[in-house]
Write a protein that holds these residues in place. Structure first.
Motif, PDB file in Angstrom:
ATOM      1  N   GLU A 146      18.385  28.126  32.720  1.00  0.00           N
ATOM      2  CA  GLU A 146      18.397  29.454  33.342  1.00  0.00           C
ATOM      3  C   GLU A 146      17.035  29.793  33.940  1.00  0.00           C
ATOM      4  O   GLU A 146      16.942  30.306  35.057  1.00  0.00           O
ATOM      5  CB  GLU A 146      18.803  30.525  32.322  1.00  0.00           C
ATOM      6  CG  GLU A 146      20.232  30.392  31.824  1.00  0.00           C
ATOM      7  CD  GLU A 146      21.255  30.587  32.930  1.00  0.00           C
ATOM      8  OE1 GLU A 146      21.036  31.417  33.829  1.00  0.00           O
ATOM      9  OE2 GLU A 146      22.279  29.879  32.900  1.00  0.00           O
ATOM     10  N   GLU A 193      16.237  30.538  37.879  1.00  0.00           N
ATOM     11  CA  GLU A 193      15.594  31.804  38.259  1.00  0.00           C
ATOM     12  C   GLU A 193      14.284  31.560  38.994  1.00  0.00           C
ATOM     13  O   GLU A 193      13.967  32.252  39.975  1.00  0.00           O
ATOM     14  CB  GLU A 193      15.353  32.656  37.018  1.00  0.00           C
ATOM     15  CG  GLU A 193      16.624  33.193  36.401  1.00  0.00           C
ATOM     16  CD  GLU A 193      16.406  33.802  35.015  1.00  0.00           C
ATOM     17  OE1 GLU A 193      15.233  33.955  34.595  1.00  0.00           O
ATOM     18  OE2 GLU A 193      17.409  34.105  34.362  1.00  0.00           O
ATOM     19  N   HIS A 208      13.444  32.756  42.742  1.00  0.00           N
ATOM     20  CA  HIS A 208      12.290  33.633  42.941  1.00  0.00           C
ATOM     21  C   HIS A 208      11.319  33.049  43.967  1.00  0.00           C
ATOM     22  O   HIS A 208      10.843  33.764  44.854  1.00  0.00           O
ATOM     23  CB  HIS A 208      11.584  33.864  41.605  1.00  0.00           C
ATOM     24  CG  HIS A 208      10.404  34.762  41.688  1.00  0.00           C
ATOM     25  ND1 HIS A 208      10.515  36.126  41.859  1.00  0.00           N
ATOM     26  CD2 HIS A 208       9.079  34.498  41.645  1.00  0.00           C
ATOM     27  CE1 HIS A 208       9.302  36.656  41.919  1.00  0.00           C
ATOM     28  NE2 HIS A 208       8.413  35.684  41.786  1.00  0.00           N
TER      29      HIS A 208
END
Length: 78
Positions: free
Chosen positions: A15, A19, A23
């Motif tokens: 995860e 992410e 980002h």
């Protein structure tokens, strides 16, 4: 557009990796496709034995842990 796949069973490191890629792409203003792959048969099809792993445009570029921020930025902008 670059296509990223994060390979893993859905653990926290997987995860975090997904992410971080999203980002970095947003920061760079780069449009990417990002897919999380949890199917073990598909993961093993890439020859990956430790996750998380990152596939960029069909090529495994990282396996076995969360990649460094600098490395992710290079993938996104390179």
């Amino acid at each position: 557009m670059k296509t990223f796949k994060v390979l893993g069973g859905g653990c926290r490191n997987c995860e975090v990796t997904a992410e971080a890629i999203a980002h970095a792409a947003a920061e760079a203003g780069v449009e990417i496709a990002l897919e999380k792959v949890t199917d073990m048969a598909e993961i093993l099809g890439y020859g990956v034995m430790s996750t998380p792993a990152v596939v960029l445009d069909g090529t495994v570029v990282h396996a076995g842990g969360v990649p460094a921020s600098e490395q992710i930025r290079d993938w996104v902008s390179g």
